[in-house]
Design an enzyme around this catalytic site. Structure first.
Site, PDB file in Angstrom:
ATOM      1  N   LYS A 150       0.474  -1.260  -0.006  1.00 17.63           N
ATOM      2  CA  LYS A 150      -0.227  -0.073   0.273  1.00 17.63           C
ATOM      3  C   LYS A 150       0.825   1.120   0.148  1.00 17.63           C
ATOM      4  O   LYS A 150       1.893   1.407   0.318  1.00 17.63           O
ATOM      5  CB  LYS A 150      -1.200   0.222   1.291  1.00 17.63           C
ATOM      6  CG  LYS A 150      -2.226  -0.823   1.664  1.00 17.63           C
ATOM      7  CD  LYS A 150      -2.673  -0.935   2.594  1.00 17.63           C
ATOM      8  CE  LYS A 150      -3.992  -1.206   2.480  1.00 17.63           C
ATOM      9  NZ  LYS A 150      -4.808  -0.627   3.976  1.00 17.63           N
ATOM     10  N   GLY A 155      -8.597   7.003  -2.008  1.00 18.72           N
ATOM     11  CA  GLY A 155      -9.253   6.154  -3.153  1.00 18.72           C
ATOM     12  C   GLY A 155      -9.059   4.806  -3.570  1.00 18.72           C
ATOM     13  O   GLY A 155      -9.147   5.138  -4.723  1.00 18.72           O
ATOM     14  N   GLY A 156      -8.705   4.291  -3.008  1.00 19.62           N
ATOM     15  CA  GLY A 156      -8.648   3.472  -3.601  1.00 19.62           C
ATOM     16  C   GLY A 156      -7.582   2.796  -4.700  1.00 19.62           C
ATOM     17  O   GLY A 156      -7.462   1.510  -5.384  1.00 19.62           O
ATOM     18  N   GLU A 209      -7.399   2.690   8.087  1.00 19.11           N
ATOM     19  CA  GLU A 209      -6.899   3.940   8.535  1.00 19.11           C
ATOM     20  C   GLU A 209      -8.588   4.997   8.731  1.00 19.11           C
ATOM     21  O   GLU A 209      -9.181   4.136   8.958  1.00 19.11           O
ATOM     22  CB  GLU A 209      -6.557   4.410   6.563  1.00 19.11           C
ATOM     23  CG  GLU A 209      -7.973   4.166   5.900  1.00 19.11           C
ATOM     24  CD  GLU A 209      -7.494   5.135   4.993  1.00 19.11           C
ATOM     25  OE1 GLU A 209      -6.991   5.792   5.058  1.00 19.11           O
ATOM     26  OE2 GLU A 209      -8.281   4.762   3.490  1.00 19.11           O
ATOM     27  N   ASN A 221      -9.869   8.827   7.544  1.00 16.96           N
ATOM     28  CA  ASN A 221     -10.368   9.533   6.799  1.00 16.96           C
ATOM     29  C   ASN A 221     -10.693  10.815   7.935  1.00 16.96           C
ATOM     30  O   ASN A 221     -12.101  10.694   8.613  1.00 16.96           O
ATOM     31  CB  ASN A 221     -11.257   8.829   6.113  1.00 16.96           C
ATOM     32  CG  ASN A 221     -11.087   8.131   5.480  1.00 16.96           C
ATOM     33  OD1 ASN A 221     -10.483   8.233   4.355  1.00 16.96           O
ATOM     34  ND2 ASN A 221     -11.879   7.367   4.399  1.00 16.96           N
ATOM     35  N   ARG A 251     -12.277  13.496   7.240  1.00 21.27           N
ATOM     36  CA  ARG A 251     -12.960  15.040   6.482  1.00 21.27           C
ATOM     37  C   ARG A 251     -14.801  14.046   6.866  1.00 21.27           C
ATOM     38  O   ARG A 251     -15.150  13.011   7.341  1.00 21.27           O
ATOM     39  CB  ARG A 251     -12.667  14.295   5.088  1.00 21.27           C
ATOM     40  CG  ARG A 251     -12.761  13.463   4.897  1.00 21.27           C
ATOM     41  CD  ARG A 251     -12.494  13.194   3.173  1.00 21.27           C
ATOM     42  NE  ARG A 251     -11.941  12.157   2.668  1.00 21.27           N
ATOM     43  CZ  ARG A 251     -13.038  10.897   2.798  1.00 21.27           C
ATOM     44  NH1 ARG A 251     -14.042  10.353   2.534  1.00 21.27           N
ATOM     45  NH2 ARG A 251     -11.788   9.521   1.817  1.00 21.27           N
ATOM     46  N   ARG A 258     -24.248   4.690  -4.983  1.00 16.77           N
ATOM     47  CA  ARG A 258     -23.288   5.005  -5.687  1.00 16.77           C
ATOM     48  C   ARG A 258     -24.209   5.515  -6.984  1.00 16.77           C
ATOM     49  O   ARG A 258     -23.248   4.628  -7.618  1.00 16.77           O
ATOM     50  CB  ARG A 258     -22.331   5.300  -5.531  1.00 16.77           C
ATOM     51  CG  ARG A 258     -21.552   5.545  -4.752  1.00 16.77           C
ATOM     52  CD  ARG A 258     -20.112   5.995  -4.236  1.00 16.77           C
ATOM     53  NE  ARG A 258     -19.445   5.829  -2.988  1.00 16.77           N
ATOM     54  CZ  ARG A 258     -18.220   6.213  -2.220  1.00 16.77           C
ATOM     55  NH1 ARG A 258     -17.883   7.008  -3.659  1.00 16.77           N
ATOM     56  NH2 ARG A 258     -18.069   5.911  -1.353  1.00 16.77           N
TER      57      ARG A 258
HETATM   58  P1  ADP Z   1      -8.506   3.901   0.461  1.00 16.35           P
HETATM   59  O1  ADP Z   1      -7.682   5.224   1.301  1.00 16.35           O
HETATM   60  O2  ADP Z   1      -7.525   3.852  -1.067  1.00 16.35           O
HETATM   61  O3  ADP Z   1      -9.546   3.959  -0.038  1.00 16.35           O
HETATM   62  P2  ADP Z   1      -8.128   1.607   2.274  1.00 16.35           P
HETATM   63  O4  ADP Z   1      -7.019   1.315   3.098  1.00 16.35           O
HETATM   64  O5  ADP Z   1      -9.654   1.782   2.618  1.00 16.35           O
HETATM   65  O6  ADP Z   1      -7.060   2.950   0.763  1.00 16.35           O
HETATM   66  O7  ADP Z   1      -8.396   0.425   1.483  1.00 16.35           O
HETATM   67  C1  ADP Z   1      -9.180  -0.002   0.532  1.00 16.35           C
HETATM   68  C2  ADP Z   1     -10.147  -1.104   0.303  1.00 16.35           C
HETATM   69  O8  ADP Z   1      -9.067  -1.818  -0.380  1.00 16.35           O
HETATM   70  C3  ADP Z   1     -10.597  -1.528   1.461  1.00 16.35           C
HETATM   71  O9  ADP Z   1     -11.792  -1.060   1.828  1.00 16.35           O
HETATM   72  C4  ADP Z   1     -10.428  -3.157   1.220  1.00 16.35           C
HETATM   73  O10 ADP Z   1     -11.815  -3.793   0.260  1.00 16.35           O
HETATM   74  C5  ADP Z   1      -9.369  -3.209   0.639  1.00 16.35           C
HETATM   75  N1  ADP Z   1      -7.957  -3.199   1.695  1.00 16.35           N
HETATM   76  C6  ADP Z   1      -7.230  -2.715   2.296  1.00 16.35           C
HETATM   77  N2  ADP Z   1      -6.153  -3.457   3.037  1.00 16.35           N
HETATM   78  C7  ADP Z   1      -6.622  -4.269   2.891  1.00 16.35           C
HETATM   79  C8  ADP Z   1      -6.112  -6.400   3.811  1.00 16.35           C
HETATM   80  N3  ADP Z   1      -4.735  -5.728   4.508  1.00 16.35           N
HETATM   81  N4  ADP Z   1      -6.686  -6.895   3.451  1.00 16.35           N
HETATM   82  C9  ADP Z   1      -7.361  -7.133   2.600  1.00 16.35           C
HETATM   83  N5  ADP Z   1      -8.345  -6.175   1.788  1.00 16.35           N
HETATM   84  C10 ADP Z   1      -7.600  -4.563   2.210  1.00 16.35           C
END
Ligand code: ADP
Length: 453
Positions: free
Chosen positions: A158, A164-165, A288, A290, A292, A338
């Protein structure tokens, strides 16, 4: 209370904030790019100022343009909405130094939670369960392999500054880890201006469950229950609901307590969301925060009866939250779909263009947050969200029936939207039973493809 606020955003969220302000008796200033001249937020606000060209870097992301607009119109506060500058601590600091209140968390809150790696470390210290993984940025492939072998495959790379995924890569072995590491670092640099990446255990078949928190300037912090956002495509949310069908009272209390602990540890002010991954055994892990208002905030508003935007404004003005944790009652169930200008049948390809004909759904239990109208031109410059369709019912089944009915009324032409996708989803037996994980949409789409061959 403020008498005039500038809204540093566009689209449905700008309208949502203008509406809250009007109800609170606050005057509003809209800012807009050249592409948004004919937007509803421009029409609905008391004043409007053009801040630059269509590209957001020259308008909605331009701090000097926004601050100048705020100075010219003599506002007391700025609401950033979501996206654009909402999580930019530098912007919040500049607002402060110009004696303009930033309606959101403190710059310090944003710094502690903005970088996912820093947030992970802080939350671990605060006693929250975090996904097993690296405790600092991954410097090289040796370190990556060591970490991955320690926590066990599969792992996910990551971007520390991600959002934003974007910027996530799943790896099942040493070879895919090494080949993905450099790509992930390059992607992180290109998308977020920072190449730092870290590694986490990839949780198999999790659900995404998040807790809405609110904190005021006196240190009063409470939570407003959870949202289940497991319906995602490419890590981006498509449908959200509250309450989560798999969270019982006991788990809600544990999640709520953890979220409050997290928010308290950074003296959090304003509305924020603590995101967790929930595994099949009901273990949850901090993912995480957010800092906002979220796109999906309406589902929480529907089940709690609390207006989150008004709360943000009151808190920023120095008011105390006027209710307690015990006053927060979750009643009924709410779902948000959405609606994006994307062609679901063509791999969700963006479908910009002019809306020639539009019928919005209505009736009991239906809320539509949208900025579109007949004749509106959907710009290719911004994200593809055109409407949020929210339904509220006495329970999940009732909210689903209302959503099915509302989707059948919703008509947007000639552009393609995700309405047909949601119709399919809302008739799927596994979705109806909520036997799903974050992989559900991908599995559903793969199944469809298979059938089509
Ligand atoms: P962003 O900030 O880009 O939205 P996130 O950290 O919130 O990223 O993660 C977005 C999505 O990615 C999560 O809702 C989940 O579906 C997937 N995800 C993130 N980390 C993990 C993990 N350690 N194991 C499995 N899925 C994950």
């Amino acid at each position: 209370m403020f008498s005039k606020i500038l809204i540093a955003n566009r689209g449905e969220i700008a309208l949502r904030i203008i509406r809250a302000c009007r109800e609170l008796g606050i005057r509003t200033v809209a800012v807009y790019s050249q592409a948004d001249r004919n937007s509803l937020h421009v029409r609905f606000a008391d004043e409007a100022i053009c801040i630059g060209q269509a590209q957001s870097s020259n308008s909605y992301l331009s701090i000097p343009a926004i601050i100048s607009a705020a100075e010219i119109t003599d506002v007391e506060a700025i609401h950033p909405g979501y996206g654009f500058l909402a999580e930019n601590s530098h912007f919040a600091e500049i607002c402060e130094s110009c004696q303009i209140t930033f309606i959101g968390p403190t710059p310090e809150n944003m710094k502690l939670m903005g970088d996912k790696m820093v947030a992970r470390t802080n939350m671990q210290k605060a006693g929250l369960p975090i996904v097993p993984g690296s405790i600092s940025t991954i410097k090289n492939k040796e370190e990556a392999i060591k970490t991955a072998r320690r926590i066990g495959y599969p792992v996910i790379i990551k971007a520390a500054a991600g959002g934003g995924g974007k910027g996530m890569r799943i790896c099942h072995n040493d070879i895919s880890l090494i080949s993905n590491l450099m790509v992930a670092q390059q992607e992180a640099e290109a998308n977020f201006g920072k190449s730092d990446v870290y590694i986490e255990k990839y949780i198999e078949k999790p659900r995404h469950v998040e807790i809405q928190v609110l904190g005021d300037k006196t240190g009063h912090i409470l939570h407003l229950g959870e949202r289940d956002c497991s319906i995602q495509r490419r890590h981006q949310k498509l449908l959200e609901e509250s309450p989560s069908p798999v969270v019982d009272q006991k788990l809600r209390k544990r999640l709520g307590d953890a979220a409050i602990k997290a928010a308290k540890s950074v003296n959090y002010v304003s509305a924020g969301t603590i995101e967790f991954l929930l595994d099949e055994h009901h273990n949850f892990y901090f993912m995480e925060m957010n800092t906002r208002i979220q796109v999906e905030h309406p589902v929480t508003e529907m089940v709690t009866g609390i207006d989150l935007i008004k709360e943000q404004i009151r808190i920023a003005a120095g008011e105390r939250i006027h209710f307690t944790q015990d006053d927060v009652k979750v009643r009924g169930a709410a779902i948000e779909c959405r609606i994006n200008a994307e062609d679901f049948e063509n791999n969700f390809m963006p479908s910009p263009g002019k809306i020639e004909s539009l019928i919005l759904p209505g009736g009991p239990g239906v809320r539509v947050d949208t900025h579109i109208y007949t004749g509106y031109q959907i710009s290719p410059y911004y994200d593809s969200l055109v409407a949020k369709l929210i339904t509220y019912g006495s329970d999940r089944q009732d909210a689903i029936r209302i959503m099915q009915r509302a989707l059948s009324e919703f008509h947007i032409a000639p552009i393609k939207t995700t309405i047909p996708f949601h119709q399919k989803l809302l008739n799927n037996p596994l979705f109806l039973k909520s036997e799903i994980s974050t992989h559900f949409v991908q599995e559903l789409l793969q199944e469809e493809k298979g059938e089509g061959q």
